[in-house]
Design a protein around this motif. Sequence first.
Motif, mmCIF file in Angstrom:
data_model
loop_
_atom_site.group_PDB
_atom_site.id
_atom_site.type_symbol
_atom_site.label_atom_id
_atom_site.label_comp_id
_atom_site.label_asym_id
_atom_site.label_seq_id
_atom_site.Cartn_x
_atom_site.Cartn_y
_atom_site.Cartn_z
ATOM 1 N N SER A 56 44.814 30.778 37.294
ATOM 2 C CA SER A 56 43.584 31.778 37.168
ATOM 3 C C SER A 56 42.609 31.553 38.558
ATOM 4 O O SER A 56 42.494 32.371 39.209
ATOM 5 N N GLU A 57 42.634 30.198 38.691
ATOM 6 C CA GLU A 57 41.679 29.926 39.834
ATOM 7 C C GLU A 57 42.242 30.451 41.256
ATOM 8 O O GLU A 57 41.875 30.643 42.156
ATOM 9 N N LEU A 114 32.658 40.256 43.062
ATOM 10 C CA LEU A 114 33.687 40.264 43.979
ATOM 11 C C LEU A 114 32.901 39.745 45.246
ATOM 12 O O LEU A 114 32.993 38.864 45.906
ATOM 13 N N ALA A 120 31.420 36.526 45.117
ATOM 14 C CA ALA A 120 32.447 35.472 45.491
ATOM 15 C C ALA A 120 32.625 35.166 46.968
ATOM 16 O O ALA A 120 32.882 34.095 47.261
ATOM 17 N N ARG A 136 42.141 34.061 41.503
ATOM 18 C CA ARG A 136 40.876 34.372 42.061
ATOM 19 C C ARG A 136 40.696 34.101 43.359
ATOM 20 O O ARG A 136 39.994 35.016 44.188
ATOM 21 N N TYR A 166 39.375 39.604 36.639
ATOM 22 C CA TYR A 166 39.114 38.449 37.464
ATOM 23 C C TYR A 166 37.707 38.660 37.791
ATOM 24 O O TYR A 166 36.832 37.722 38.030
ATOM 25 N N PHE A 167 37.127 39.825 38.556
ATOM 26 C CA PHE A 167 36.120 40.441 38.879
ATOM 27 C C PHE A 167 35.629 41.688 38.440
ATOM 28 O O PHE A 167 36.225 42.599 38.494
#
Length: 192
Positions: A13-14, A62, A65, A17, A55-56
């Motif tokens: 998942s990381e 986003l 991030a 992202r 994710y966002f």
Amino acid sequence: MPYGDAMNGRVRSEERRAEIVRAALEVIAERGYRGASLAAVAERVGLTQQGLLHYFPTKEALLVAVLEERDQWDAVPAAQWRVDLLVSLVEYNAMRPGIIQTFSALLGESVTEGHPARAYFTERYRRVRAGMASVLRTAYGDRLPNGLTPERTAPLLIAVMDGLQYQWLLDPESVDMPGAFRDFLALLGEEV
């Protein structure tokens, strides 16, 4: 679910992202924030827009991030900055035009009322001015050779750095960003 599977899932998942943030950087560099769409970012990483929203949850999330990621690349503890290291930063920036283009596009757009990055850049410039004043105070004391205080010189130093980035992005063959920055530092009396 076994612990190892949960860890692997979190790592994946990381990684996903991070992949999305890199794609967003590219799309924003190409189209600007207002022209960038979640659909374009999702397509670039092989997701549907709904998948990207996992994710966002928003375009603004986003964007934050992206800005945080960009700041991580330049992270140097404030106490370690010196005037001569600023030249290294300008040289480093000259090696990554896509990142500088994204930053510049977002910075330019952020001056408009209601832009989601406006507060981020306002606060960032407060921190950067304070940091540059500290760097200048360490190098010169309370007055630079030109008679200005570090606090009065810091915004000028930042303006030169950012202005050179815009000129270099527009015409990299004609603008030697690191060389021009060294010339500016010579005006301050700094030998680099």
